[in-house]
Design an enzyme around this catalytic site. Structure first.
Site, PDB file in Angstrom:
ATOM      1  N   ASP A  95     -27.898 -24.922   2.747  1.00  0.00           N
ATOM      2  CA  ASP A  95     -28.434 -26.173   2.260  1.00  0.00           C
ATOM      3  C   ASP A  95     -29.258 -26.738   3.512  1.00  0.00           C
ATOM      4  O   ASP A  95     -28.711 -27.719   4.057  1.00  0.00           O
ATOM      5  CB  ASP A  95     -27.744 -27.208   1.417  1.00  0.00           C
ATOM      6  N   ALA A  96     -30.222 -26.089   3.793  1.00  0.00           N
ATOM      7  CA  ALA A  96     -30.877 -26.657   5.420  1.00  0.00           C
ATOM      8  C   ALA A  96     -32.216 -27.267   5.061  1.00  0.00           C
ATOM      9  O   ALA A  96     -32.888 -28.121   5.864  1.00  0.00           O
ATOM     10  CB  ALA A  96     -31.070 -25.432   6.204  1.00  0.00           C
ATOM     11  N   LYS A  97     -32.995 -26.778   3.885  1.00  0.00           N
ATOM     12  CA  LYS A  97     -34.193 -27.767   3.611  1.00  0.00           C
ATOM     13  C   LYS A  97     -35.140 -27.542   4.920  1.00  0.00           C
ATOM     14  O   LYS A  97     -36.009 -28.363   4.916  1.00  0.00           O
ATOM     15  CB  LYS A  97     -34.026 -28.967   3.043  1.00  0.00           C
ATOM     16  N   ARG A  98     -35.269 -26.332   5.211  1.00  0.00           N
ATOM     17  CA  ARG A  98     -36.391 -26.040   6.451  1.00  0.00           C
ATOM     18  C   ARG A  98     -37.610 -26.094   5.897  1.00  0.00           C
ATOM     19  O   ARG A  98     -37.905 -25.674   4.465  1.00  0.00           O
ATOM     20  CB  ARG A  98     -35.769 -24.938   7.304  1.00  0.00           C
ATOM     21  N   THR A 125     -32.383 -22.848   1.557  1.00  0.00           N
ATOM     22  CA  THR A 125     -33.193 -23.847   0.719  1.00  0.00           C
ATOM     23  C   THR A 125     -34.489 -24.108   1.833  1.00  0.00           C
ATOM     24  O   THR A 125     -34.292 -24.347   3.123  1.00  0.00           O
ATOM     25  CB  THR A 125     -32.602 -25.189   0.331  1.00  0.00           C
TER      26      THR A 125
END
Length: 270
Positions: free
Chosen positions: A91-94, A118
């Site tokens: 869950d890094a939302k890169r 993510t």
């Protein structure tokens, strides 16, 4: 892990629970602070207690980055400990320009061996495609999130549709249902029926059940399909079910309770 393998795990365990490893060193039981790696020791015991009740684990990368080099070591050890048949989500939302996204993809897919990550789609297709170049890996696009500020942009009208609808429809040209999942917050469960009309067969990652107040039955009713189609994440309500020596036991009980509820919904709505 491909789509069919994930579905078979859901059927075998009768659950679509994803346990969020949002491990804050300030919140873990104090006796663990004596361990050489307190965060890993906490995660290890949580995994041991919940593994029979879930099909996925989702470390929130911010909680590890915040601890510097030691945090990355804790994350690496956690990833090594999780069995291969469990789906793992960074869950890094890169989401950045193409060459930077390629490096992010290499870091999490090749070096850390996550199954999925993510990704924020705001910068468009060329920021997402480098993640899709990795065979057998998944991109989970942020579509409609649970936070109050999601209304600032995600639900704005873009022509005849909402922005989140535009993101979903546009991204269907980037990859297949075997590569793309979408984040849809549990507190937005009433939107799921519309989202399912656009992507009936894709997997959805649904955070917000538990401490954030999402309704699991609503999410299941509108989100499940005949291939499972859902990964419902719970973090704080499981991993912080207790802050005492029985924290792992209580985490297992919380996960089991959700699993039993999910078993009912798989038979009712799946």
């Amino acid at each position: 892990m491909n789509k069919e393998e994930l579905f078979q795990e859901i059927l075998k365990k009768q659950t679509y629970l994803c346990v969020g490893l949002d491990t804050d060193i300030k919140k873990i039981p104090k006796h663990l602070l004596k361990c050489p790696d307190p965060v890993f020791e906490f995660n290890k015991q949580i995994i041991d207690a919940t593994i029979d009740h879930c099909v996925a684990y989702k470390p929130n990368i911010a909680f590890y980055e915040a601890n510097g080099a030691k945090g990355w070591e804790s994350l690496a050890r956690t990833m090594e400990y999780i069995p291969e048949n469990l789906f793992t989500i960074a869950d890094a939302k890169r989401g950045d320009i193409g060459n930077t996204s390629s490096l992010y993809a290499r870091a999490f897919f090749k070096n850390m061996k996550f199954h999925a990550i993510t990704v924020a789609p705001y910068m468009g297709h060329d920021s997402v495609l480098p993640f899709l170049d990795f065979k057998g890996k998944w991109v989970i696009l942020l579509a409609l999130t649970s936070n109050p500020g999601s209304g600032d942009f995600q639900q704005l009208e873009v022509g005849k549709m909402k922005l989140y609808e535009k993101i979903i429809k546009s991204s269907l040209n980037w990859g297949s249902e075997d590569q793309l999942m979408y984040v849809v917050g549990a507190t937005k469960a009433t939107f799921l029926q519309n989202i399912r009309s656009i992507i009936p067969r894709h997997f959805l990652l649904v955070p917000g059940v538990g401490a954030q107040g999402g309704n699991l039955e609503e999410v299941s009713k509108f989100g499940l399909n005949d291939q499972g189609g859902l990964l419902v994440n719970a973090s704080r309500s499981i991993i912080y079910a207790s802050d005492n020596n029985d924290f792992a036991k209580q985490a297992g009980e919380s996960a089991k309770k959700i699993q039993l509820e999910m078993e009912t919904y798989l038979n009712k709505y799946g």
